[in-house]
Design a protein around this motif. Sequence first.
Motif, PDB file in Angstrom:
ATOM      1  N   ARG A 276      21.537  49.209  91.788  1.00 27.94           N
ATOM      2  CA  ARG A 276      20.394  49.664  91.764  1.00 27.94           C
ATOM      3  C   ARG A 276      19.251  48.984  90.548  1.00 27.94           C
ATOM      4  O   ARG A 276      18.390  48.598  90.713  1.00 27.94           O
ATOM      5  CB  ARG A 276      20.284  50.897  91.241  1.00 27.94           C
ATOM      6  N   ASP A 277      20.256  48.629  89.704  1.00 25.20           N
ATOM      7  CA  ASP A 277      19.764  47.812  88.616  1.00 25.20           C
ATOM      8  C   ASP A 277      19.447  46.254  88.891  1.00 25.20           C
ATOM      9  O   ASP A 277      18.113  46.121  88.886  1.00 25.20           O
ATOM     10  CB  ASP A 277      19.967  48.194  87.014  1.00 25.20           C
ATOM     11  N   ILE A 278      20.006  45.855  89.220  1.00 30.56           N
ATOM     12  CA  ILE A 278      19.654  44.815  89.586  1.00 30.56           C
ATOM     13  C   ILE A 278      18.921  43.935  90.919  1.00 30.56           C
ATOM     14  O   ILE A 278      17.674  43.853  90.759  1.00 30.56           O
ATOM     15  CB  ILE A 278      21.615  44.545  90.597  1.00 30.56           C
ATOM     16  N   ALA A 279      19.786  45.273  91.878  1.00 30.33           N
ATOM     17  CA  ALA A 279      18.032  44.770  92.915  1.00 30.33           C
ATOM     18  C   ALA A 279      16.507  45.620  92.619  1.00 30.33           C
ATOM     19  O   ALA A 279      15.937  44.759  93.027  1.00 30.33           O
ATOM     20  CB  ALA A 279      18.515  46.860  94.130  1.00 30.33           C
ATOM     21  N   GLN A 280      16.707  46.180  91.313  1.00 25.59           N
ATOM     22  CA  GLN A 280      14.801  46.868  90.783  1.00 25.59           C
ATOM     23  C   GLN A 280      13.852  45.171  90.261  1.00 25.59           C
ATOM     24  O   GLN A 280      13.446  44.581  90.350  1.00 25.59           O
ATOM     25  CB  GLN A 280      15.027  47.626  90.140  1.00 25.59           C
ATOM     26  N   VAL A 281      15.329  44.227  89.963  1.00 25.89           N
ATOM     27  CA  VAL A 281      15.206  43.065  89.077  1.00 25.89           C
ATOM     28  C   VAL A 281      14.029  42.402  90.519  1.00 25.89           C
ATOM     29  O   VAL A 281      13.716  41.759  90.245  1.00 25.89           O
ATOM     30  CB  VAL A 281      16.080  42.615  87.935  1.00 25.89           C
ATOM     31  N   LEU A 282      15.322  42.554  91.136  1.00 26.88           N
ATOM     32  CA  LEU A 282      14.913  41.718  92.248  1.00 26.88           C
ATOM     33  C   LEU A 282      13.615  41.771  92.801  1.00 26.88           C
ATOM     34  O   LEU A 282      12.888  40.341  93.677  1.00 26.88           O
ATOM     35  CB  LEU A 282      16.872  41.107  93.325  1.00 26.88           C
ATOM     36  N   LEU A 314      28.738  37.734  93.286  1.00 28.86           N
ATOM     37  CA  LEU A 314      27.413  37.288  93.339  1.00 28.86           C
ATOM     38  C   LEU A 314      27.282  36.673  91.672  1.00 28.86           C
ATOM     39  O   LEU A 314      26.513  35.946  91.607  1.00 28.86           O
ATOM     40  CB  LEU A 314      26.274  39.277  92.677  1.00 28.86           C
ATOM     41  N   LYS A 315      27.945  37.011  90.603  1.00 30.33           N
ATOM     42  CA  LYS A 315      28.476  36.307  89.596  1.00 30.33           C
ATOM     43  C   LYS A 315      28.748  34.782  89.845  1.00 30.33           C
ATOM     44  O   LYS A 315      27.918  33.976  89.192  1.00 30.33           O
ATOM     45  CB  LYS A 315      29.826  36.927  88.931  1.00 30.33           C
ATOM     46  N   ASP A 316      29.913  34.986  90.789  1.00 35.41           N
ATOM     47  CA  ASP A 316      29.575  33.414  91.205  1.00 35.41           C
ATOM     48  C   ASP A 316      28.927  32.445  91.338  1.00 35.41           C
ATOM     49  O   ASP A 316      28.775  31.468  91.471  1.00 35.41           O
ATOM     50  CB  ASP A 316      31.459  33.687  92.028  1.00 35.41           C
ATOM     51  N   PHE A 317      28.495  33.647  92.779  1.00 35.67           N
ATOM     52  CA  PHE A 317      26.876  32.393  93.392  1.00 35.67           C
ATOM     53  C   PHE A 317      25.750  32.339  92.091  1.00 35.67           C
ATOM     54  O   PHE A 317      25.353  31.057  92.594  1.00 35.67           O
ATOM     55  CB  PHE A 317      26.237  33.624  94.283  1.00 35.67           C
ATOM     56  N   VAL A 318      25.916  33.099  91.057  1.00 31.59           N
ATOM     57  CA  VAL A 318      24.343  33.444  89.937  1.00 31.59           C
ATOM     58  C   VAL A 318      24.863  32.021  89.718  1.00 31.59           C
ATOM     59  O   VAL A 318      23.941  31.178  89.113  1.00 31.59           O
ATOM     60  CB  VAL A 318      24.291  34.240  89.841  1.00 31.59           C
ATOM     61  N   ALA A 319      26.241  31.650  89.242  1.00 28.26           N
ATOM     62  CA  ALA A 319      26.934  30.688  88.147  1.00 28.26           C
ATOM     63  C   ALA A 319      26.333  29.224  89.340  1.00 28.26           C
ATOM     64  O   ALA A 319      26.033  28.231  88.350  1.00 28.26           O
ATOM     65  CB  ALA A 319      27.996  30.329  87.939  1.00 28.26           C
ATOM     66  N   THR A 320      25.540  29.429  90.307  1.00 24.66           N
ATOM     67  CA  THR A 320      25.306  27.860  90.931  1.00 24.66           C
ATOM     68  C   THR A 320      23.792  27.456  91.052  1.00 24.66           C
ATOM     69  O   THR A 320      23.687  26.771  91.645  1.00 24.66           O
ATOM     70  CB  THR A 320      25.929  27.800  92.112  1.00 24.66           C
ATOM     71  N   ASP A 330      20.200  39.294  81.748  1.00 23.12           N
ATOM     72  CA  ASP A 330      19.545  40.502  81.244  1.00 23.12           C
ATOM     73  C   ASP A 330      21.161  41.032  81.721  1.00 23.12           C
ATOM     74  O   ASP A 330      21.742  42.026  81.455  1.00 23.12           O
ATOM     75  CB  ASP A 330      18.436  40.289  80.578  1.00 23.12           C
ATOM     76  N   VAL A 331      20.353  41.223  82.982  1.00 24.76           N
ATOM     77  CA  VAL A 331      20.990  42.655  83.687  1.00 24.76           C
ATOM     78  C   VAL A 331      22.312  42.435  84.536  1.00 24.76           C
ATOM     79  O   VAL A 331      23.681  43.614  83.782  1.00 24.76           O
ATOM     80  CB  VAL A 331      20.186  42.938  85.437  1.00 24.76           C
ATOM     81  N   LEU A 332      23.203  41.035  84.596  1.00 21.74           N
ATOM     82  CA  LEU A 332      24.155  41.237  84.758  1.00 21.74           C
ATOM     83  C   LEU A 332      25.253  41.184  83.594  1.00 21.74           C
ATOM     84  O   LEU A 332      26.489  41.665  83.462  1.00 21.74           O
ATOM     85  CB  LEU A 332      24.941  39.796  85.230  1.00 21.74           C
ATOM     86  N   HIS A 333      24.884  40.718  81.852  1.00 24.65           N
ATOM     87  CA  HIS A 333      25.274  40.751  80.781  1.00 24.65           C
ATOM     88  C   HIS A 333      25.691  42.089  80.266  1.00 24.65           C
ATOM     89  O   HIS A 333      26.444  42.415  80.082  1.00 24.65           O
ATOM     90  CB  HIS A 333      24.781  40.357  79.642  1.00 24.65           C
ATOM     91  N   SER A 334      24.124  43.144  80.256  1.00 20.12           N
ATOM     92  CA  SER A 334      24.537  44.598  80.356  1.00 20.12           C
ATOM     93  C   SER A 334      26.120  45.608  81.107  1.00 20.12           C
ATOM     94  O   SER A 334      26.524  46.181  80.862  1.00 20.12           O
ATOM     95  CB  SER A 334      23.109  45.515  80.583  1.00 20.12           C
ATOM     96  N   GLU A 335      25.994  45.100  82.789  1.00 16.93           N
ATOM     97  CA  GLU A 335      27.034  45.624  83.461  1.00 16.93           C
ATOM     98  C   GLU A 335      28.295  45.291  82.955  1.00 16.93           C
ATOM     99  O   GLU A 335      28.978  45.902  82.814  1.00 16.93           O
ATOM    100  CB  GLU A 335      26.614  44.834  85.001  1.00 16.93           C
ATOM    101  N   THR A 336      28.641  43.863  82.179  1.00 18.74           N
ATOM    102  CA  THR A 336      29.614  43.675  81.981  1.00 18.74           C
ATOM    103  C   THR A 336      30.129  43.974  80.873  1.00 18.74           C
ATOM    104  O   THR A 336      31.220  44.862  80.488  1.00 18.74           O
ATOM    105  CB  THR A 336      29.696  41.986  81.860  1.00 18.74           C
ATOM    106  N   GLN A 337      29.441  44.583  80.373  1.00 23.63           N
ATOM    107  CA  GLN A 337      29.784  45.039  78.539  1.00 23.63           C
ATOM    108  C   GLN A 337      29.908  46.339  79.235  1.00 23.63           C
ATOM    109  O   GLN A 337      30.494  46.768  78.208  1.00 23.63           O
ATOM    110  CB  GLN A 337      28.426  44.952  77.631  1.00 23.63           C
TER     111      GLN A 337
END
Length: 353
Positions: A276-282, A314-320, A330-337
């Motif tokens: 949901r959080d990722i979808a909201q940012v997108l 998704l993270k692997d794709f975003v890195a490229t 920000d949203v991926l970092h908060s999810e990782t934490q």
Amino acid sequence: MPSNKHRNRGNKINDDTMMPPNKQNTPNQDYEDDEIEEMQDTDFKKFMIRTFRSFQKQILELQKSLLDKIENLSRENEILRKNQNETQKLVEKESVIVKRNQNEMKSSIDQMTNTLESCKNRMGEAEERISELEDRAQENIQSNQRKEEEITNLKNIVGNLQDTIKKTNNRVLGVPEGMEREKGLEGLFSEILAENFPGLEKDRDILVQEAHGTPNKHDQKRSSPRHVVIKLTTVKHKEKILKCAREKRQITLRGSPIRLTADFSSETLQARREWRDIAQVLREKNCQPRILYPAKLSFVNEGEIKTFHSKQKLKDFVATRPALQKILKDVLHSETQKHGHQYERRERKNTYQ
């Protein structure tokens, strides 16, 4: 002339008699040989007596001096002998102390050597034990990881089974308690279709196979809106109804707002919530995100539709994609934490167990 000479000689003898013994000169020094020959017997005797007495006195003084020196030497010799004895005793005493100290030092060194050897052995044993514990801990970690993977796989299998069972289900949220008593749940669902989708209500192919309500998890005695699960005969009819619900957006029952969604397992619902959080940012960046069945994220990137089954993909794709990485940083970092904290809590729990 001879009388004066004799008188002068007598005065000279008297003067010598009056002089101290240490200041008197020897007769050879006071009289010449010819003068001695001219002496009378009386004078010669006196001379000899004085000379003898002088020699006797000097000998006595010399004897006394020698005796004093001998006595001093004896005392010094005694002192030296005493000092030598004391020194010898002190040396012997110090030798005993040194020897005892050497023995004590040797004993201490032996003890220290034994202690060091014992410590070395203990350290070796401790290292072996630590190595065994590390190996065991690594085995436990690997075992826990395998168990977690097995649990995750089992959860996925159970979730997939539940999703398969619920594949034809629709879930209605917000139905007031007791409203189904008039027509029953199937009749209530027909009323929802008639009120919101008149065209579908006339479709005779849409058949309800089963309907039931879910209890209130917080307070079963409380009268409040609850979920109603409607099981249809085919997936096609379920998707058709959900498509119409997405197009209409606002669904009502007798004027009250309700929600119509697909029915998923708890694991699938959780997986969908995590998008949901990722979808909201997108959505804010006009990337047209959608959460597809059962829990996949789809969005448009550089004119292409991308679909991801997991966040790692998704993270692997975003890195490229630097631009996309900037958007989701920000949203991926908060999810990782958040996942890191959850993993630490699980590890502590496993440790305490």
